[in-house]
Design an enzyme around this catalytic site. Structure first.
Site, PDB file in Angstrom:
ATOM      1  N   GLU A   1       0.815  -5.748 -10.344  1.00  0.00           N
ATOM      2  CA  GLU A   1      -0.040  -6.266 -11.081  1.00  0.00           C
ATOM      3  C   GLU A   1       0.162  -6.541 -12.635  1.00  0.00           C
ATOM      4  O   GLU A   1      -0.817  -6.244 -13.493  1.00  0.00           O
ATOM      5  CB  GLU A   1      -1.298  -5.277 -11.190  1.00  0.00           C
ATOM      6  CG  GLU A   1      -1.799  -4.777  -9.647  1.00  0.00           C
ATOM      7  CD  GLU A   1      -2.975  -3.921  -9.701  1.00  0.00           C
ATOM      8  OE1 GLU A   1      -3.594  -3.688 -10.654  1.00  0.00           O
ATOM      9  OE2 GLU A   1      -3.471  -3.656  -8.698  1.00  0.00           O
TER      10      GLU A   1
ATOM     11  N   GLU B   1      -0.728  -2.497  -1.942  1.00  0.00           N
ATOM     12  CA  GLU B   1      -1.423  -1.485  -2.336  1.00  0.00           C
ATOM     13  C   GLU B   1      -2.793  -1.650  -1.888  1.00  0.00           C
ATOM     14  O   GLU B   1      -3.404  -2.550  -2.031  1.00  0.00           O
ATOM     15  CB  GLU B   1      -1.610  -1.330  -4.091  1.00  0.00           C
ATOM     16  CG  GLU B   1      -1.888  -0.088  -4.787  1.00  0.00           C
ATOM     17  CD  GLU B   1      -1.819  -0.216  -6.132  1.00  0.00           C
ATOM     18  OE1 GLU B   1      -0.888  -0.483  -6.768  1.00  0.00           O
ATOM     19  OE2 GLU B   1      -2.892   0.143  -6.850  1.00  0.00           O
TER      20      GLU B   1
HETATM   21  C1  GAL Z   1      -4.201  -0.588  -9.120  1.00  0.00           C
HETATM   22  C2  GAL Z   1      -3.034  -0.157 -10.032  1.00  0.00           C
HETATM   23  C3  GAL Z   1      -2.920   1.114  -9.598  1.00  0.00           C
HETATM   24  C4  GAL Z   1      -4.132   2.042  -9.901  1.00  0.00           C
HETATM   25  C5  GAL Z   1      -5.254   1.639  -8.827  1.00  0.00           C
HETATM   26  C6  GAL Z   1      -6.085   2.520  -8.921  1.00  0.00           C
HETATM   27  O1  GAL Z   1      -4.937  -1.781  -9.457  1.00  0.00           O
HETATM   28  O2  GAL Z   1      -2.069  -0.886  -9.493  1.00  0.00           O
HETATM   29  O3  GAL Z   1      -1.629   1.698 -10.593  1.00  0.00           O
HETATM   30  O4  GAL Z   1      -4.463   1.764 -11.086  1.00  0.00           O
HETATM   31  O5  GAL Z   1      -5.302   0.284  -9.090  1.00  0.00           O
HETATM   32  O6  GAL Z   1      -7.418   1.859  -8.082  1.00  0.00           O
END
Ligand code: GAL
Length: 805
Positions: free
Chosen positions: A423, A499
């Site tokens: 991100e 993710e």
């Molecule tokens: C994502 C990020 C992670 C964590 C997660 C929590 O956007 O890549 O590191 O912050 O959100 O939902």
């Protein structure tokens, strides 16, 4: 990974001898540590007598105390969609990692002779380490997560040598708990000038058939008139191939060996070979290393997606931060192995090291236990997310950081993909696509065998700028509604859920009424384990399941997260919350309900039949208390005190009802909740019950291992729970307990998985959370029996005996 000879380490000063052509000595004991600025501490003659004696790996911040002012930040977290700055506490765990720290140690090189080479290797140091040998600075490395080494041949002397390391951690440098200090191994390598270079071996398996595998081994060496002999040894210890060569291309020997009837590496069958490499000058053995590797083939193709050894499969993966809960960032093999065992039982087959380089211990375990690995590098490129993050170093350091990651880890068969970023704000703007290409080219140059991804959350921006099209593997973080568009727009022909989910829950905590909630908060700062709460940018597990199950071009997912981690206490972001709610497993390593939802899909060999919530609700009599069942069976019948609540079958009426069996109208009455699962033919196939317990009566202790190694590092994780007189778990007891360890071990830490607990992990007392906690008992170096006793008011004490050998 090279496994070499570990030489004896004396307690006071580490003495290094050179019976072998190469010696690798882990500098784990005898360290002196102090926090704060010590201008003279790099000098040889410096009085560190009053400093704390510690062993390395060491995390100076994990001992606390938690403090709301530590790294308090008034910020808008842009990637969470926040527009206005608000006060955030606990974002980095509220533990004292900020500031400077010094470590000092000495080692004895009495046998040192000209012609030898000495290298000091750090596998991670948090952060900005500056390394001094005998009062002289030998080097520094900015990024706290990377492996690095220095040639200190010209800095050492025969006899006693003094090593000093300075570390600096700034506030606002991280989005999670980074840990502090020498949290990974430090080793000293003594070898000949004519030797194999550090990380100089690169093994690939470019051709595999059932008859033979071509194993290509490139070995970089220093020195003249050398020849190389390589032996490939199978898991039974038999040599299955060997080769000798004198032909060098610059610094590199290039060998191709044929392994007959190769046993392939996979998560289900993690077969490992070893390459033993011997370097000769004439008949003199100058160096020897052993490198473990696996024979396996990966491919990523349009439409069919990812395949391993010719079989298409989807990643059943989790994201993990590097901390190990109550141990902080300090690497510990027992803790890592336990983590992976818990994940294995869930059916998980892949891990993403978010958002940085993994420990070498974790990679070795993944090779051995069978996990595919997505090794990540950065959470920031040139554009910052936090004021003092990696963006400060990106332009000068990114290339060497990628090079070291690849060189140090490329022989691990578990690694199937690299990630150059998570991100990164550089997704926006034209420079970002160029940076993505630049980094990916560095990966390709150093390792032509694995593809590169980036976890993208600005999916529309990456479609517009070309960023997403550049990548080998387009990874989407959340944004389930954009998968289809991204698939159509990007040229690769597949999408990875790099993710997913970010559903939040607290183990054993259930909130009523049972409804879906975005960024839902409660006065007790917990989240509901009905698994219906998530964040504004994220989603419930089922949204991902549907994509995984219906789109052949979605190649798997890495769920945020497998385990809870220190810091990022979303949705609260204020103390007492100091650790995450995202885990399927809590910070103590105890599975939450959500673990069983994933297990019901991912574990295809064992049945899952899990009931929630617990059934101990005095005061809720007659009130609606929905019951959910997570199971691999399609249908089941629920009985409350013998009365049927009807059969539920998985169906398409909502995303949740496709994957959960839900009885929404159950009225609570104390007694027994029983579920009977039916197979495809409607026959009762499995049964499970939960009962309302009686009065809390005694403590039950369940160690994950009763026998541990007497190496001063090994840990048994003992789960402590409260049961009633009949042995039924009491899921709401939050009594204060105390711990005593006697014999050949010590109390190391405790953890209850409560994200709002400010009790220090290393003190021998802690409250239960939802009726459970975990005590960590660490072995001494002397073998013998160990006894752990646990006491709590009004409860019969619990005791367990362990053996350390
Ligand atoms: C994502 C990020 C992670 C964590 C997660 C929590 O956007 O890549 O590191 O912050 O959100 O939902």
């Amino acid at each position: 990974m090279k496994r070499q000879f570990l030489l004896s380490i004396s307690i006071l000063i580490t003495t290094i001898t050179f019976a072998q052509p190469r010696s690798v000595t882990e500098l784990s004991t005898g360290w002196k540590f102090a926090k704060g600025i010590n201008d003279q501490a790099y000098q040889t003659e410096f009085n560190d007598k009053n400093w704390q004696t510690v062993s390395v790996p060491h995390d100076w911040a994990i001992y606390g105390p938690f403090n709301k002012n530590t790294d308090k930040q008034v910020v808008a977290i842009l990637q969470n969609g926040e527009q206005e700055a608000t006060e955030k506490t606990g974002r980095t765990g509220a533990l004292p990692f900020i500031g400077q720290g010094w470590y000092r140690n000495s080692f004895d090189l009495s046998d040192f002779k000209p012609g030898k080479k000495v290298v000091i290797l750090f596998e991670g140091a948090m952060s900005e380490p500056k390394v001094y040998v005998n009062g002289r600075k030998v080097g520094e490395w900015n990024y706290g997560y990377n492996y690095f080494y220095f040639d200190i041949t010209n800095d050492i002397k025969a006899g006693k040598n003094v090593l000093a390391v300075n570390l600096t951690n700034l506030g606002q440098s991280s989005r999670w708990y980074p840990g502090a200090g020498l949290y990974r191994k430090v080793s000293l390598i003594v070898k000949n000038q004519e030797s194999i270079d550090q990380w100089g071996t690169f093994i690939t398996t470019p051709h595999i058939s059932s008859d033979f595998a071509k194993v290509s081994i490139k070995t970089r060496v220093s020195g003249a008139n050398l020849q190389l002999r390589t032996f490939i040894v199978n898991a039974a210890g038999d040599t299955v191939a060997h080769d000798r060569t004198q032909t060098r291309f610059g610094k590199e020997f290039d060998q191709n060996l044929s392994v007959p009837r190769p046993q392939l590496w996979s998560p289900e069958s993690p077969y490992l070979y070893k390459a033993v490499t011997r370097l000769y000058q004439g008949s003199e053995l100058k160096d020897e290393t052993t490198t473990r590797f696996g024979i396996r083939e990966i491919s990523f193709k349009p439409e069919s997606g990812f395949s391993l050894n010719g079989k298409v499969r989807k990643f059943k993966g989790v994201c993990l931060h590097h901390d190990l809960g109550p141990l902080g960032a300090a690497v510990n093999i027992a803790a890592l192995r336990r983590q992976l065992q818990i994940l294995k039982d869930m059916g998980c087959d892949a891990v993403r090291s978010s958002h940085n380089m993994p420990s070498l211990e974790q990679l070795e375990l993944c090779d051995e236990m069978g996990f595919m690995f997505l090794a990540e590098t950065f959470d920031e490129w040139a554009k910052p997310k936090v004021k003092n993050g990696y963006a400060r170093f990106f332009n000068t350091d990114a290339e060497k950081d990628v090079v070291n990651l690849v060189h140090a880890t490329r022989n691990h068969p578990s690694i199937v993909m690299w990630s150059s970023g998570n991100e990164v704000p550089d997704q926006n703007g034209s420079e970002g696509a160029k940076r993505a290409k630049w980094l990916q080219d560095i990966f390709h140059r150093e390792d032509p065998t694995r593809p590169v991804t980036v976890g993208m959350d600005q999916v529309k921006a990456t479609m517009a700028s070309g960023f997403g099209s550049v990548l080998d593997v387009p990874g989407l973080n959340y944004r389930t509604h954009l998968y289809e568009d991204a698939y159509k727009q990007f040229p690769q022909g597949f999408i990875l859920g790099s993710e997913t989910a970010s559903t939040v829950s607290s183990r054993g905590v259930y909130k009523f009424p049972v409804v879906k909630g975005i960024n839902k908060t409660y006065p007790d700062q917990q989240s509901s384990s009905y698994d219906l709460e998530y964040c504004s940018w994220s989603n419930l597990p089922e949204d991902d399941f549907i994509l995984q199950d219906t789109k052949p071009w979605v190649i798997g997912e890495f769920v945020w997260t497998g385990f809870d981690y220190l810091g990022e206490p979303t949705p609260y972001n204020k103390l007492p919350s100091r650790s995450s709610y995202f885990g399927m497993v809590d910070l103590a390593g105890i599975p939450k309900d959500r673990y069983y939802l994933y297990r019901s899909r991912w574990n295809t060999t064992d049945n899952t039949l899990h009931i929630l919530p617990h059934w101990n609700w005095p005061g809720r009599e007659g009130q609606t208390t929905p019951v959910f069942v997570y199971t691999n069976f399609d249908s089941a019948e629920l009985f409350i005190n013998g009365k049927s609540m009807g059969v539920r079958k998985k169906n398409d009426s909502s995303p949740q009802s496709r994957y959960r069996l839900m009885w929404m109208d159950v009225k609570y009455e104390p007694g027994t909740v029983k579920v009977v699962a039916y197979d495809k033919n409607g026959k009762a196939a499995a049964e499970q019950s939960v009962v309302t317990p009686g009065k809390p009566h005694r403590l039950v202790l369940e160690p994950d291992r009763t026998q541990i190694s007497a190496d001063g590092k090994d840990i048994s994780f003992v789960t402590v729970s409260v049961v009633d007189e009949k042995g039924n778990p009491c899921p709401t007891v939050n009594e204060q307990l105390s711990f005593k360890v006697s014999g050949s071990g010590k109390f190391r830490a405790a953890c209850n998985g409560d994200a709002t607990s400010l009790e220090q992990f290393h003190l021998p007392t802690m409250k239960l959370f939802s009726g459970k906690l975990v005590v960590l008992v660490q072995a001494d170096t002397k073998p013998g029996d160990i006894k752990l006793t646990v006491e709590g008011k009004g409860l019969k004490e619990g005791e367990v005996k362990l053996v350390s050998k």
